[in-house]
Design an enzyme around this catalytic site. Structure first.
Site, PDB file in Angstrom:
ATOM      1  N   SER A   1     -38.850  77.848  41.526  1.00 40.47           N
ATOM      2  CA  SER A   1     -37.965  78.243  40.441  1.00 40.47           C
ATOM      3  C   SER A   1     -36.526  77.786  40.660  1.00 40.47           C
ATOM      4  O   SER A   1     -36.246  76.605  40.776  1.00 40.47           O
ATOM      5  CB  SER A   1     -38.065  79.758  40.241  1.00 40.47           C
TER       6      SER A   1
ATOM      7  N   ASP B   1     -33.612  76.315  34.477  1.00 42.63           N
ATOM      8  CA  ASP B   1     -33.687  76.322  35.932  1.00 42.63           C
ATOM      9  C   ASP B   1     -34.754  75.342  36.388  1.00 42.63           C
ATOM     10  O   ASP B   1     -35.295  74.581  35.589  1.00 42.63           O
ATOM     11  CB  ASP B   1     -33.930  77.734  36.469  1.00 42.63           C
TER      12      ASP B   1
ATOM     13  N   ASP C   1     -37.882  75.356  37.250  1.00 38.88           N
ATOM     14  CA  ASP C   1     -39.210  75.296  36.617  1.00 38.88           C
ATOM     15  C   ASP C   1     -39.159  75.621  35.139  1.00 38.88           C
ATOM     16  O   ASP C   1     -40.199  75.753  34.489  1.00 38.88           O
ATOM     17  CB  ASP C   1     -40.205  76.199  37.341  1.00 38.88           C
TER      18      ASP C   1
ATOM     19  N   ASP D   1     -38.393  78.176  33.237  1.00 38.36           N
ATOM     20  CA  ASP D   1     -38.798  79.420  32.583  1.00 38.36           C
ATOM     21  C   ASP D   1     -37.593  80.307  32.295  1.00 38.36           C
ATOM     22  O   ASP D   1     -37.735  81.409  31.776  1.00 38.36           O
ATOM     23  CB  ASP D   1     -39.855  80.178  33.392  1.00 38.36           C
TER      24      ASP D   1
END
Length: 445
Positions: A102, A241, A243, A245
């Site tokens: 992340s 960010d 990833d 999400d």
């Protein structure tokens, strides 16, 4: 059963140390694959990743694990976490895997797992996989070993899917949007989706090299985006960010707009369309009191959960809500995605901007946040929150803030830290309360 591998959001840690090694990744593939071998059909797993250098190693190890227990593997290459959740469901896979840490720096990596419905795994599934990780793997017979293939159209499938979150008659013509992809998983798909809907797109954070993900860019490092929005004279900035999400927005003046404000904008727009379910929004204990008061003034509720988008999602599903998220930028819009999706949320914000005809600075600052202060206290051992003196100081603080604000104190789930957050109408009082508790925790620790 105590958890050794799974944390609050899958398995995460420093690469080639602890639980994030090729050996452990292969075992995760074997354990998760065996757990999801249900029925007599040919079983399938979808594996995606972000742009970290260690993604190659982790992907290869997971492929070895899954195929060794008889599961076929589909690899997508770099894609956002919500894209893997979507493809798992759309491709009738038994399991989805996202290799990502992340918003963490490139040295870290992680493994997120999704069930066949595209939702993150339940506690029961994670505990079952934990148990299998400690046992000898059940390997497939030689003729039943799985096959692996890479698909080339995954990006296009995801772009098409996220565009469905915007009405077919709506275009973004005339909008100039700066998109910061954090050198991460959405570096191709997010700018493409926004451009295809008609906007002029300026990009930053779209040159991943394996070691620059989240470095001085993205939703946790906004300075570059804020400067670029002002420099370009853009209408809005979008920050994702690693990833993708999470979403944080920057208005045309360079001011940051956090997840609390975005939830307010999206929820009100959906209520106007009679599309908001659950009578309000689900957020965590960290969301600002100003959001709660604002929603109440509009006849809507704010339901709070523990920190973590997983807890938000569980409450949304249980209570029939379709809008939820976190102040940090996780936006969960269940009409369009089964997990937080920064690109979908960005498209919904851009659509609201077009429909309203307002500037971002007018539309996106829906309420005045009350003063909020968060401090972390590091400790070396023990349980400082159990100390009698700490309890007494916390009780006094709660008494001071009654009717005027809130106090949230919690241990970090990943580090030896006590997080102390207070908010209220009096900024000086909030700071005094937080400092008093932090001092007491330090003394106890």
């Amino acid at each position: 059963m105590a958890r050794k591998f799974f944390g609050t959001d899958g398995i995460r840690g420093r690469t080639n140390a602890g639980v994030i090694t090729a050996a452990v990744a292969m075992k995760v593939g074997q354990a998760a694959g065996h757990h999801f071998l249900r029925g007599d059909h040919r079983h399938r797993v979808v594996i995606g990743k972000d742009t970290r250098l260690s993604g190659y190693m982790m992907e290869s190890a997971l492929v070895a694990g899954f195929t060794s227990v008889g599961m076929d593997v589909i690899m997508t290459g770099p894609l956002p976490t919500p894209a893997i959740a979507l493809l798992t469901r759309e491709m009738r896979a038994d399991l989805g895997v996202m290799i990502s840490a992340s918003h963490n720096p490139f040295e870290d990596n992680g493994i997120k797992l999704f069930g066949p419905d595209g939702f993150k795994l339940s506690d029961a599934d994670e505990l079952a996989i934990e148990a299998l990780l400690e046992a000898e793997p059940v390997l497939a017979e030689a003729e039943l070993i799985g096959r692996a293939r890479r698909i080339e159209d995954a990006r296009g499938r995801y772009i098409h899917a996220v565009k469905q979150s915007v009405a077919s008659d709506l275009r973004f013509d005339g909008l100039k949007v700066v998109v910061d992809c954090a050198h991460g998983a959405a570096y191709q798909v997010a700018p493409s989706a926004i451009w295809e809907l008609g906007a002029e797109v300026v990009t930053i954070g779209v040159a991943p090299n394996g070691t620059n993900i989240n470095r001085d860019v993205g939703s946790t490092s906004l300075a570059a985006l804020q400067a670029r929005v002002v420099e370009e004279g853009a209408d809005i900035g979008i920050a994702l960010d690693g990833d993708a999400d999470r979403l944080i927005v920057v208005d045309e003046k360079g001011q940051a707009v956090d997840g609390d404000q975005l939830m307010a904008v999206i929820a009100l727009r959906m209520r106007e369309k009679d599309a908001l379910r659950g009578g309000g929004v689900v957020a965590t204990v960290m969301s600002n009191l100003g959001l709660e008061r604002f929603l109440e003034g509009k006849g809507l509720t704010l339901e709070r959960t523990q920190v973590g988008d997983r807890h938000v999602l569980e409450r949304m599903r249980a209570g029939g809500f379709n809008v939820g998220g976190e102040q940090s930028g996780h936006m969960i819009l269940l009409d369009y995605a089964t997990t937080g999706d920064g690109t979908v949320a960005a498209l919904r914000v851009l659509a609201s901007l077009v429909r309203s005809g307002k500037r971002a600075s007018e539309l996106l600052h829906q309420f005045e946040p009350v003063p909020q202060l968060l401090k972390n206290v590091r400790y070396s051992g023990g349980k400082p929150l159990d100390d009698a003196r700490v309890k007494a100081v916390i009780a006094d603080a709660n008494g001071e803030l009654t009717g005027k604000g809130r106090l949230v104190i919690r241990p970090s789930g990943t580090e030896p830290l006590i997080r102390v957050m207070a908010e209220g109408d009096d900024a000086a009082q909030v700071e005094r309360v937080v400092d008093a508790i932090c001092d007491a925790v330090r003394e106890a620790a």
